[in-house]
Design a protein around this motif. Sequence first.
Motif, PDB file in Angstrom:
ATOM      1  N   LEU A 292     108.357-103.589 -17.834  1.00  0.00           N
ATOM      2  CA  LEU A 292     108.973-104.764 -18.460  1.00  0.00           C
ATOM      3  C   LEU A 292     109.914-104.323 -19.575  1.00  0.00           C
ATOM      4  O   LEU A 292     109.505-103.581 -20.474  1.00  0.00           O
ATOM      5  N   PRO A 293     111.163-104.773 -19.569  1.00  0.00           N
ATOM      6  CA  PRO A 293     112.106-104.366 -20.618  1.00  0.00           C
ATOM      7  C   PRO A 293     111.653-104.842 -21.998  1.00  0.00           C
ATOM      8  O   PRO A 293     111.148-105.954 -22.156  1.00  0.00           O
ATOM      9  N   ASP A 294     111.816-103.990 -22.994  1.00  0.00           N
ATOM     10  CA  ASP A 294     111.519-104.322 -24.391  1.00  0.00           C
ATOM     11  C   ASP A 294     112.757-104.990 -24.987  1.00  0.00           C
ATOM     12  O   ASP A 294     113.793-104.345 -25.185  1.00  0.00           O
ATOM     13  N   ALA A 295     112.666-106.290 -25.253  1.00  0.00           N
ATOM     14  CA  ALA A 295     113.839-107.061 -25.671  1.00  0.00           C
ATOM     15  C   ALA A 295     114.425-106.543 -26.980  1.00  0.00           C
ATOM     16  O   ALA A 295     115.656-106.399 -27.105  1.00  0.00           O
ATOM     17  N   GLU A 296     113.569-106.242 -27.958  1.00  0.00           N
ATOM     18  CA  GLU A 296     114.089-105.801 -29.257  1.00  0.00           C
ATOM     19  C   GLU A 296     114.783-104.452 -29.138  1.00  0.00           C
ATOM     20  O   GLU A 296     115.844-104.235 -29.727  1.00  0.00           O
ATOM     21  N   ALA A 297     114.192-103.547 -28.350  1.00  0.00           N
ATOM     22  CA  ALA A 297     114.814-102.238 -28.159  1.00  0.00           C
ATOM     23  C   ALA A 297     116.142-102.364 -27.424  1.00  0.00           C
ATOM     24  O   ALA A 297     117.122-101.679 -27.769  1.00  0.00           O
ATOM     25  N   ILE A 298     116.186-103.237 -26.410  1.00  0.00           N
ATOM     26  CA  ILE A 298     117.435-103.449 -25.674  1.00  0.00           C
ATOM     27  C   ILE A 298     118.503-103.990 -26.610  1.00  0.00           C
ATOM     28  O   ILE A 298     119.655-103.539 -26.613  1.00  0.00           O
ATOM     29  N   PHE A 299     118.126-104.979 -27.429  1.00  0.00           N
ATOM     30  CA  PHE A 299     119.099-105.601 -28.331  1.00  0.00           C
ATOM     31  C   PHE A 299     119.670-104.581 -29.305  1.00  0.00           C
ATOM     32  O   PHE A 299     120.884-104.565 -29.559  1.00  0.00           O
ATOM     33  N   LYS A 300     118.813-103.740 -29.845  1.00  0.00           N
ATOM     34  CA  LYS A 300     119.285-102.743 -30.813  1.00  0.00           C
ATOM     35  C   LYS A 300     120.252-101.754 -30.163  1.00  0.00           C
ATOM     36  O   LYS A 300     121.089-101.166 -30.856  1.00  0.00           O
ATOM     37  N   GLY A 301     120.165-101.576 -28.864  1.00  0.00           N
ATOM     38  CA  GLY A 301     121.051-100.658 -28.166  1.00  0.00           C
ATOM     39  C   GLY A 301     122.330-101.287 -27.652  1.00  0.00           C
ATOM     40  O   GLY A 301     123.180-100.594 -27.072  1.00  0.00           O
ATOM     41  N   ARG A 304     127.962-103.689 -30.701  1.00  0.00           N
ATOM     42  CA  ARG A 304     127.937-104.614 -31.840  1.00  0.00           C
ATOM     43  C   ARG A 304     128.529-105.974 -31.495  1.00  0.00           C
ATOM     44  O   ARG A 304     128.026-107.011 -31.954  1.00  0.00           O
ATOM     45  N   ASP A 305     129.567-106.001 -30.673  1.00  0.00           N
ATOM     46  CA  ASP A 305     130.180-107.286 -30.347  1.00  0.00           C
ATOM     47  C   ASP A 305     129.227-108.175 -29.554  1.00  0.00           C
ATOM     48  O   ASP A 305     129.216-109.400 -29.726  1.00  0.00           O
ATOM     49  N   GLU A 306     128.389-107.572 -28.692  1.00  0.00           N
ATOM     50  CA  GLU A 306     127.419-108.362 -27.953  1.00  0.00           C
ATOM     51  C   GLU A 306     126.309-108.867 -28.883  1.00  0.00           C
ATOM     52  O   GLU A 306     125.842-109.998 -28.742  1.00  0.00           O
ATOM     53  N   GLN A 307     125.885-108.028 -29.817  1.00  0.00           N
ATOM     54  CA  GLN A 307     124.881-108.467 -30.784  1.00  0.00           C
ATOM     55  C   GLN A 307     125.382-109.672 -31.578  1.00  0.00           C
ATOM     56  O   GLN A 307     124.644-110.643 -31.790  1.00  0.00           O
TER      57      GLN A 307
END
Length: 356
Positions: A292-301, A304-307
């Motif tokens: 299962l993908p780790d959402a917080e880890a994915i987001f941090k990676g 910047r424009d997508e964040q």
Amino acid sequence: MAITRETLRLVARMRVQIDQITDDVSRNLTIAWVHAWDDLLQLFLAAALDLVTLGAGGWPARRQVLRASRTVFALDQAGMALNKLAAQLRADAAEGARQAAVISAEGQGDIVASQLPYGSTLAQQTRQQRHQANAIDAIVRRSAEQITASSRYLQPDAVEAMKRELVRGVVLGDNPREAAAAMVDRVEGQFNGGLTRANTIARTEILDSSRKAAEVSQAGRDDVLDGWIWHAAVTGPPRTRTCPSCWAKHGTLHPLSEPGPLDHHQGRCSRTPKTKAWVALGFTVDEPDDALPDAEAIFKGLPRDEQLQIMGPARLALLDSGDIAWADLSTRRSTTGWRDSYHVTPVTDLTTPGEA
């Protein structure tokens, strides 16, 4: 109790199937709305031209507007058209809810089996277990009742909004036809506001039916299930469409007895079953790692424009500084006439002590 790559593939396939159902219903509603307005356009243009001339240099008073014969006729015709559109909404959305519920219920067996040792008797039994037709019927009836209740004021609200636009008027210039066309454009906007509302009702109820069917099906497999996972779309190109609340809820484990996911209107998050540990089920083989993908880890990676696109500058700055935690992004709300749901926590609440 590991979510496998096959589990993720099956969940993704089901999401595509259910998205197709909601897209088909939305497309059909949009086509019907466009055709209905095409039939009304000349009526409202004639009514607006009458109002332009009626005011003798200015827009007529409210009483004059609402008594003008062509205005009354156009609004009556719009009301009848909206009633037909609401009936189409109730029929199409209820059928879409039925299709989504069947797909979701029938798919749970394969999703659960994908987390068990390949070829085991337990995996075969789980895959062969069928959903109960009467349970699906009950879900569809509830959805139809909710759709009917939600669409009850669609016609009167839209007509009232169209009346308000006609009463507000437009600035009259040297060209009466331009003034009338400007008025009709505004009335059309209010007419199409009913389409926006209809699509919200349809999508929300179809997706809720899918989740409820998954809940019922999973309850019948409680001997092998540890609970369910809140599963948001945090991978692939659609991830920027996933709101901060759903990013925060992704991956959280919930008991089978808990309804959900209690997603917001039109939310696409799903309820993914999670099996018990293999050793607890009597298997002595090593269990694979959880995929299962780790959402917080994915987001941090993410770039910047997508964040920024997902969080917005203020919310992202609070995350970067550590002033808020990942879980603070989601807040449960109660809505009169509807179920509780999780929404994005407003920035004002995140920056007010004790409010996040």
